[in-house]
Write an enzyme that holds these catalytic residues in place. Structure first.
Site, mmCIF file in Angstrom:
data_model
loop_
_atom_site.group_PDB
_atom_site.id
_atom_site.type_symbol
_atom_site.label_atom_id
_atom_site.label_comp_id
_atom_site.label_asym_id
_atom_site.label_seq_id
_atom_site.Cartn_x
_atom_site.Cartn_y
_atom_site.Cartn_z
ATOM 1 N N THR A 291 0.824 -1.202 0.000
ATOM 2 C CA THR A 291 0.000 0.000 0.000
ATOM 3 C C THR A 291 0.860 1.255 0.000
ATOM 4 O O THR A 291 2.036 1.211 0.348
ATOM 5 C CB THR A 291 -0.966 0.004 1.202
ATOM 6 N N CYS A 292 0.246 2.336 -0.433
ATOM 7 C CA CYS A 292 0.859 3.664 -0.378
ATOM 8 C C CYS A 292 -0.268 4.634 -0.055
ATOM 9 O O CYS A 292 -1.270 4.229 0.534
ATOM 10 C CB CYS A 292 1.561 4.005 -1.688
ATOM 11 N N GLN A 293 -0.170 5.893 -0.435
ATOM 12 C CA GLN A 293 -1.231 6.836 -0.104
ATOM 13 C C GLN A 293 -2.459 6.674 -0.997
ATOM 14 O O GLN A 293 -3.577 6.640 -0.520
ATOM 15 C CB GLN A 293 -0.706 8.276 -0.180
#
Length: 144
Positions: free
Chosen positions: A99-101
């Site tokens: 995941t990231c933003q």
């Protein structure tokens, strides 16, 4: 057939737009069919976390990670994923949710991980933004 040609010449912008959309759809279809990772929603990610021995990899920068993250997530910024593959080696056979933003940086990390031989890699679509929009639990910490 003559009617199609006549329509295309009279409405060339519509015809050009149709060709562009078809091209982009085919490109997306081909790109997704050759991916060795799977995209999943945050709700499916929660299901996987509850049922499997899943590792969550957060590829945001440290200052973003400290503000909010999934509990027990490992934080390795995207720029350092390739050099930190050794520390992730022990999780090679475990399912890994990246995941990231917003879900954009995690795609690059998923490609790096699958190229390095990780077997079960999942990209969380929408990233932490989608996670928080779904009111899923987050953890706030003051250190990495």
């Amino acid at each position: 057939m003559d009617q199609y040609i006549e329509f295309a010449t009279n409405h060339y912008l519509l015809a050009f737009s149709l060709v562009c959309v078809i091209f982009l759809l085919i490109q997306d279809l081909l790109a997704n069919s050759f991916n060795k990772y799977e995209s999943i929603s945050p709700l499916i990610a929660v299901t996987k976390m509850n049922s499997d021995d899943v590792v969550v990899l957060d590829v945001r920068e440290t200052n973003e990670f400290v503000k909010s993250h999934i509990e027990n997530a490992i934080n390795i910024p995207l720029g350092k994923v390739e050099e930190q593959l050794g520390s992730l080696e022990k999780h090679k056979n475990h399912p890994m949710i990246v995941t990231c933003q917003t879900g954009a940086r995690s795609v690059a990390a998923c490609k790096t991980l699958t190229k390095a031989g990780f077997e079960h890699v999942f990209n969380m679509t929408g990233g932490m933004q989608s996670w928080e929009d779904n009111k899923l639990p987050i953890k706030v910490s003051s250190k990495n």
